[in-house]
Design a protein around this motif. Structure first.
Motif, short mmCIF file in Angstrom:
data_model
loop_
_atom_site.label_atom_id
_atom_site.label_comp_id
_atom_site.label_asym_id
_atom_site.label_seq_id
_atom_site.Cartn_x
_atom_site.Cartn_y
_atom_site.Cartn_z
N ALA A 239 41.15 53.46 43.75
CA ALA A 239 41.49 52.07 43.34
C ALA A 239 43.18 52.25 43.05
CB ALA A 239 40.76 51.78 41.89
N GLY A 240 43.48 53.16 42.68
CA GLY A 240 45.15 52.86 42.41
C GLY A 240 45.71 53.00 43.86
N MET A 241 45.07 53.79 44.76
CA MET A 241 45.63 53.63 46.11
C MET A 241 45.66 52.34 46.64
SD MET A 241 47.18 55.87 48.26
CE MET A 241 48.16 54.59 48.70
N ARG A 242 44.81 51.59 46.47
CA ARG A 242 44.42 50.46 47.13
C ARG A 242 45.22 49.15 46.44
NH1 ARG A 242 37.67 49.77 48.22
NH2 ARG A 242 37.74 51.44 50.01
N THR A 243 45.33 49.60 45.08
CA THR A 243 46.29 48.69 44.43
C THR A 243 47.86 48.79 45.00
OG1 THR A 243 45.14 48.57 42.44
CG2 THR A 243 47.54 48.26 42.19
N ALA A 244 48.30 50.16 45.24
CA ALA A 244 49.40 50.33 45.73
C ALA A 244 49.64 49.69 47.09
CB ALA A 244 49.85 51.63 45.92
N LEU A 245 48.73 49.80 48.00
CA LEU A 245 48.71 49.32 49.40
C LEU A 245 48.74 47.77 49.16
CD1 LEU A 245 46.37 51.75 51.01
CD2 LEU A 245 48.57 51.14 51.70
N LEU A 346 23.84 38.90 41.88
CA LEU A 346 24.36 37.60 40.89
C LEU A 346 25.63 37.71 40.45
CD1 LEU A 346 20.82 37.48 38.85
CD2 LEU A 346 21.41 36.24 40.93
N LEU A 347 25.98 39.26 40.20
CA LEU A 347 27.47 39.37 39.78
C LEU A 347 28.06 40.23 40.62
CD1 LEU A 347 26.80 39.76 35.84
CD2 LEU A 347 27.57 37.75 36.93
N THR A 348 29.37 40.21 40.79
CA THR A 348 30.54 41.25 41.18
C THR A 348 31.11 41.85 40.27
OG1 THR A 348 32.26 39.67 41.75
CG2 THR A 348 30.50 40.03 43.17
N GLY A 349 31.95 42.96 40.47
CA GLY A 349 32.70 43.37 39.41
C GLY A 349 34.13 42.45 39.03
N ALA A 350 34.36 41.53 39.93
CA ALA A 350 35.37 40.57 39.60
C ALA A 350 34.95 39.70 38.69
CB ALA A 350 35.77 39.84 40.93
N ALA A 386 36.00 46.32 42.99
CA ALA A 386 36.17 45.07 42.86
C ALA A 386 36.91 44.55 41.32
CB ALA A 386 34.96 44.38 43.13
N ALA A 387 36.32 45.28 40.41
CA ALA A 387 36.88 44.78 39.12
C ALA A 387 38.25 45.29 39.12
CB ALA A 387 35.98 45.50 38.01
N ARG A 388 38.68 46.42 39.50
CA ARG A 388 40.43 46.84 39.44
C ARG A 388 41.18 46.01 40.12
NH1 ARG A 388 41.00 52.36 37.77
NH2 ARG A 388 39.35 52.94 36.22
N ALA A 389 40.44 45.39 41.40
CA ALA A 389 41.28 44.64 42.43
C ALA A 389 41.47 43.37 41.76
CB ALA A 389 40.54 44.43 43.77
N GLU A 390 40.37 42.83 40.81
CA GLU A 390 40.67 41.22 40.48
C GLU A 390 41.43 41.66 39.13
OE1 GLU A 390 40.09 37.34 39.41
OE2 GLU A 390 39.93 38.43 41.38
N ALA A 391 41.21 42.61 38.61
CA ALA A 391 42.42 42.45 37.46
C ALA A 391 43.89 42.90 37.68
CB ALA A 391 42.12 43.89 36.53
N ASP A 392 44.01 43.58 38.88
CA ASP A 392 45.41 43.63 39.69
C ASP A 392 45.83 42.25 39.71
OD1 ASP A 392 45.34 46.48 39.45
OD2 ASP A 392 44.59 46.67 41.63
#
Length: 437
Positions: A239-245, A346-350, A386-392
């Motif tokens: 998740a951190g790698m995708r955030t940095a990218l 019905l739900l996603t992490g976002a 998905a949750a980490r990406a949306e919080a980012d």
């Protein structure tokens, strides 16, 4: 009470650090008073880049607490396997005859010259770092500058680079230079191991890794390493790698033409990803040369590109979203319900990050997926990513590069009863919005 407040603040700061750029993370860490800083280093699931920054900018006390923290996975720090252990390594007797034949002399006759060491590292480092570590245990006269020069001429194999990082003692600039593979003719299946090892050892943050790995397509592939046994990103590290990218790719926005141009040039561009993104934005790239496509690159870029997909569900989905604001009678019931909604689409992490309250629970996957004893054992990895990406995205849009705003969020988060978007609105616009619909 003060001790409890320090623990809660440390817990919330750890969540905020997952989404903060490096310079903001340093500012947040500098503002923490010692009791909260101690609990942060000792008790919390720290993101990989925060560990690196704490080791780089902190003192011996921080290093000692991090080394004893069971939640800091795989870091070779005091008390864990690392440079001290590898510096005491002894070359196995059965390897010496082979080295003697390759050198044309007995290694016991004198230290290895820099050229001899490089020759052995090139020959024995194509797979894992074990044999290169045995070679590095021999007395040698190699200078870090020579290793970097030889690597720039023709990259050392990944096992040897990993061994040099594990052995320790290299200047940070040399470590970063060893991740440049732009002159390599081929990469091999273990090309990514030195990059993962550099982050896991606390040598580099993941943002620095994005800037250092060359060519650009290798940096992009770090977002989607193939599933196999061996050294890999843990789920939080991924998740951190995708955030940095995504931060590096932010100048492309959501323009599909720019993303298509990035993908078209990434297969052959030899420079770093940051340069490629800048040149794509300025339309200053020549026509890419013909060459074979890089396997897996399309999928890696697809995982990083912005999407607007929403799950279907209509009334059921609306009820599931509303349920995030109404906790069940027990935590276990709440977890079962959220997991069931995720499984049914019905739900996603976002959705959880946007609608679950309080905000500190939405940022902590353990509160809606269940407790774990290891950061790689969440059985809903897609929801976590998905949750980490949306919080980012929410943090970046609301707070930008204002360290004061990030600090206000961290201080407000422990006692805030509303959702994360409401918290960010409160911090940026002022006033209490916890009661707004």
């Amino acid at each position: 009470m003060e001790d409890r407040n320090s623990r809660r603040l440390a817990w919330c700061v750890a969540h905020v650090l997952r989404h903060a750029p490096d310079h903001i993370a340093v500012a947040l860490l500098d503002r923490l008073e010692w009791p909260a800083r101690k609990y942060l280093c000792r008790d919390e699931w720290l993101p990989a880049s925060a560990v690196t920054l704490l080791l780089r900018h902190g003192g011996e006390a921080e290093r000692r607490y991090i080394a004893r923290n069971p939640r800091v996975v795989g870091r070779p720090l005091p008390g864990l396997p690392g440079p001290t252990r590898y510096s005491r390594r002894r070359t196995p007797p059965e390897l010496l005859p082979q080295l003697r034949a390759e050198l044309g002399r007995d290694p016991a006759d004198g230290p290895l010259t820099g050229e001899e060491l490089v020759r052995l590292l090139r020959r024995h480092g194509t797979h894992r770092p074990r044999v290169p570590l045995d070679i590095l245990a021999l007395p040698n006269e190699a200078e870090p500058g020579l290793l970097r020069f030889e690597h720039a001429l023709e990259p050392l194999p990944p096992g040897s680079i990993e061994a040099l990082l594990l052995r320790g003692g290299l200047p940070l600039g040399v470590c970063r230079g060893l991740l440049d593979l732009s002159t390599a003719r081929s990469y091999g299946p273990s090309w990514y191991r030195p990059a993962v090892r550099a982050v896991r050892m606390g040598l580099l943050t993941q943002a620095e890794l994005v800037a250092d790995v060359r060519p650009a397509h290798l940096a992009l592939l770090l977002a989607d390493l193939p599933a196999a046994d061996g050294l890999r990103w843990t789920l939080p590290e991924l998740a951190g790698m995708r955030t940095a990218l995504r931060r590096a790719l932010a100048p492309l926005g959501d323009d599909p033409r720019l993303w298509a141009e990035l993908l078209r040039h990434a297969h052959t561009f030899r420079g770093p990803l940051t340069e490629l993104v800048a040149r794509v934005g300025y339309a200053s790239l020549p026509e890419p040369p013909d060459g074979p496509p890089v396997p897996g690159l399309d999928r890696a870029v697809g995982r990083l590109a912005p999407t607007a997909e929403e799950p279907s569900g209509d009334v059921e989905r609306e009820l599931a979203l509303a349920s995030l604001a109404v906790p069940m009678e027990t935590v276990q019931e709440d977890i079962r319900w959220v997991r069931d909604c995720l499984d049914r689409g019905l739900l996603t992490g976002a959705d959880v990050v946007r609608h679950k309250l309080p905000a500190c629970w939405a940022l902590d996957e353990d509160h809606w997926l269940g407790d774990i004893d290891h950061p790689d054992r969440h059985d809903r990895p897609a929801a976590v990513l998905a949750a980490r990406a949306e919080a980012d995205r929410l943090f970046a849009v609301a707070l930008g590069d204002d360290p004061d705003a990030w600090w206000r969020v961290a201080r407000t988060l422990p006692d805030f009863a509303g959702t994360l978007p409401h918290l960010l609105l409160r911090v940026t616009d002022g006033g209490s919005v916890s009661e707004r619909p």
